[in-house]
Every structure is written in C-alpha cells, then in structure tokens.
Design a protein around this motif. Structure first.
Motif, PDB file in Angstrom:
ATOM      1  N   PHE A 264      -5.425   6.315   7.974  1.00 19.26           N
ATOM      2  CA  PHE A 264      -5.631   5.314   7.521  1.00 19.26           C
ATOM      3  C   PHE A 264      -6.339   3.923   8.189  1.00 19.26           C
ATOM      4  O   PHE A 264      -7.300   3.267   8.011  1.00 19.26           O
ATOM      5  CB  PHE A 264      -4.525   4.493   6.742  1.00 19.26           C
TER       6      PHE A 264
ATOM      7  N   HIS B 134      -5.188   6.428   0.404  1.00 16.80           N
ATOM      8  CA  HIS B 134      -3.582   6.427   0.500  1.00 16.80           C
ATOM      9  C   HIS B 134      -3.230   6.793  -0.941  1.00 16.80           C
ATOM     10  O   HIS B 134      -2.433   7.564  -1.045  1.00 16.80           O
ATOM     11  CB  HIS B 134      -3.188   4.986   0.959  1.00 16.80           C
TER      12      HIS B 134
ATOM     13  N   GLU C  11      -1.522  -0.709   2.440  1.00 11.83           N
ATOM     14  CA  GLU C  11      -2.618  -0.918   3.297  1.00 11.83           C
ATOM     15  C   GLU C  11      -2.949  -2.558   3.708  1.00 11.83           C
ATOM     16  O   GLU C  11      -3.617  -2.509   4.514  1.00 11.83           O
ATOM     17  CB  GLU C  11      -4.008  -0.080   2.597  1.00 11.83           C
TER      18      GLU C  11
END
Length: 402
Positions: free
Chosen positions: A254, A271, A189
């Motif tokens: 995401f 995630h 991320e």
C-alpha cells in the motif's frame, strides 16, 4: 539518499499536528484490537472442520488437546450461528468510524483525503493492478500446506464463519463485504499512508521518505496483530509472527502504491478490493461452499458397492458413519471425492495434529490400500474404522498403538 528526500514533496507538507494524530490513531487501533479480532483473525479460533461438525452432527467432537491421544471431549459447546452476525458487523464498522473520526467530522483526516485522493479512471486501473501481487500471495497462502500459515488460514475461515454463518448468501454478503471493505480501505489508508507516512517522514526521518515508509508500515503491521498473542503459546507465537510478516508485506505494498502514484485513491482501491476478495471468496468457497458440499455428500444414501459402508455402520452405527462422511468431505477441498496427501495434512492441522510431509505420506500410504495416489471414502472408512476415529488411526500408523 537525496532522491528519497526529494520525494517528500509529493506528501503533505503540513506536519505540526501529524505526530499527535498518529499517536491518537495508534491508541484507537490498539483499543479496538480486542473488538476487531474476530474479523481480522487476531485470535486463535476453533478450527473450521471441528466447528462445522458441531453444526450438523449430534456427535461430541474430540478436543484439540486430545487429537493424538485418542480421547473424546463429551462436553457440549455452542455452535456458530447460522445467520449473519449483524452485531459483529456493526461493531467492526463502529471501530472503523472511531479510527477515522476526523474523516467523518471534516477534520484533518477529511482534509488529507480530499487533498491527496483523486478518483479517476487511472486510479481505478492502478488500484486494480495493485491487487494482483497481493492476491497471488494470498492464493499461495490459501493453498499452502506449511504449518506456518495453517493457523492464519483457519482463523480467517473462522472469522468469516462468525461473521456470515455457514449458509451461502452471495448477494447479501457481497453488499455487506463491499461496505466493510470500502470503509476499511478509506479509513486505514488515510490514517496510515495519508497521515502516518508524512508524520514519520518529517518527524523521525528528517524528510527521508524511506524512514517514514518503514515506520508507518511497521505501525500498520503491529496494529493488525494481537501483541499479547505472541506470549500465549508456541503455536500462537508462530501464528502471530506469520500474520505480522503478511501485514508488513501488505502495508509495504500500500505504501509503495501511494508513493509511486502520489494518489491516495490508489492504495484505497487496492486495500478495499483485497479485503473484499478475502472475505467474499472465503465465505462462498472455503466456508459456505465447503460446508454445503460436505453436508450434501453426508446426506447421500449409501453408494459403496463393496459393502464397506454397511460393514462399518453395523459395527459403529449410523451416527458414526454420518460423522465420518462429513469429516471426509470437509477435508476434500477440491471436491473430487478423494483425499490427497496434501488435503489430509492440511485437514489434520485443523484438528491440532501437525504432521510433517513425511508423516502425512506415511499416513496416506497406510490408508491408500489400492495405491491409487489418493484415499477414497471406502479406504477412509477402513482406515479409521478399527480405532473408531482418525486420531487413533493416525496414532496407530505413526506410533503403532491406539
């Protein structure tokens, strides 16, 4: 378009080095694909049912290429380890450490994480909520009988089997999976949403966040597949295409969470939870749970009141009966002691036999002699017994010859 441009302010404004960072991260991910393949399901794997039989059965298993041909592969192959694969776990962690090197060394990744990830109760609630649609899609894929997702399900099962072995270890695997999922969530991320998204927004989209979202999501999806796998075979092309679509959906989710909340902690949590569920549930239920159920049922003494088990033991031998039992209960994924048409069709995928819905119904009708709607073990023995294997039985049903 004005609205999408105005949203750029929620993302990092310093972008002079972001393109270089993105390229380096991309190359690192590509370089690690061959190492990450076992855990991410990038490669075609030996089907779980076939591998499982090798774990507990002394009988040679037929090769996938001979599934409908009725031939047998008598060559020996190594079985999966019965213990946790520590070297593979360390390998995967090392890859994540490499990809997120600037996070651990206090570089640009660390700065991005500190500046844009705010862990609080609201972030936790939103992160948990973000997993709901992803888990719903995951569950739909897990229970689907579509041939387009069969390879994805099988490779996920095999990846988890290779990592954690066939024996259920709930506490140990929970700990290992939590570490893997947390590190992966933080690294990916930070790289894809925290760095790649603003880089593409400013460099390719001239401040348009939708352009940044599109390209960062595509980058995320492509680097979670094996590009060479598209060219191996028609089946591999389908498997990789399905995986690509799934990763586009995951990456877009995401990305949306980050843009909507302006908090990198939210997609990190989503995630990590998604990865944790995927691997932990697959280990406990789909792999270890199913294998232990099949092994337990296979070791049960004869319970047929009709004498069918004795009949086929006399004709085929004790080893043949044990293998038949184990195969039957591996296919029985709802563990109710019978096979439905759907279970039969999905199980045949794992042997390389791709039946249409109509063909699986035809096979089910041929085996379900009492028309109960499902196949019990006695019926299964009577169905595969004459030919000696499920492959020959299916071939005879569909083509009239063994």
């Amino acid at each position: 378009m004005a609205n999408t441009r105005s949203m750029v302010g929620i993302l990092p404004s310093r972008s002079s080095n972001k393109v270089a960072i993105t390229i380096i991260a991309s190359l690192a991910m590509l370089l690690s694909c061959s190492l990450l393949a076992p855990i991410q399901g990038f490669q075609a794997s030996r089907p779980l049912v076939a591998t499982t039989n090798k774990l507990h059965s002394p009988l040679p298993m037929p090769s996938l290429g001979m599934a409908l041909g009725g031939g047998d592969d008598t060559s020996s192959s190594s079985s999966s380890s019965s213990s946790i694969n520590l070297s593979l776990i360390v390998q995967n962690l090392a890859n994540q450490v490499l990809i997120g090197l600037t996070i651990w060394t206090g570089g640009s990744g660390y700065d991005t994480l500190v500046e844009h990830a705010h862990l609080d109760a609201n972030a936790v609630l939103l992160g948990v909520a973000g997993t709901v649609p992803m888990l719903a899609l995951s569950r739909a894929i897990e229970t689907s009988e579509s041939p387009f997702v069969s390879g994805l399900n099988l490779s996920t099962n095999m990846a988890v089997l290779n990592l954690f072995g066939p024996k259920a270890r709930p506490v140990l695997v929970a700990g290992v999976t939590a570490v893997l999922a947390s590190v992966t969530g933080v690294v990916e991320e930070t790289v894809f949403r925290g760095q790649s998204l603003p880089a593409f927004t400013n460099q390719l989209g001239d401040g348009d966040i939708l352009t940044g979202a599109l390209f960062s999501t595509l980058l995320f999806a492509v680097l979670h597949t094996n590009p060479l796998g598209f060219f191996k075979s028609p089946e591999a092309f389908v498997d990789n295409s399905t995986l690509l679509v799934l990763q586009i959906i995951n990456g877009a989710t995401f990305c949306f969470l980050y843009i909507a909340t302006n908090n990198l902690a939210v997609p990190i949590i989503t995630h990590a939870l998604y990865d944790f569920y995927t691997f932990y549930k697959t280990h406990l239920v789909d792999v270890a749970g199913q294998m232990e159920y099949a092994k337990r049922e296979a070791l049960m003494p004869r319970c047929s009141s009709s004498g069918i088990e004795k009949k086929w033991t006399d004709k085929r031998g004790e080893e043949w009966l044990a293998e038949a039992k184990q195969s039957f209960y591996l296919m029985d994924t709802d563990m109710d002691g019978t096979l439905s048409r759907k279970e039969l069709r999905i199980a045949m995928y794992s042997y390389g036999v791709y039946l249409s819905e109509a063909q699986s119904e035809e096979v089910k009708r041929a085996a379900d002699t009492d028309s109960s709607g499902s196949i019990d073990f006695d019926e299964y023995l009577e169905y595969i017994g004459p030919g000696g294997s499920r492959y020959k039985a299916v071939r005879y049903t569909l083509f009239g010859q063994y």
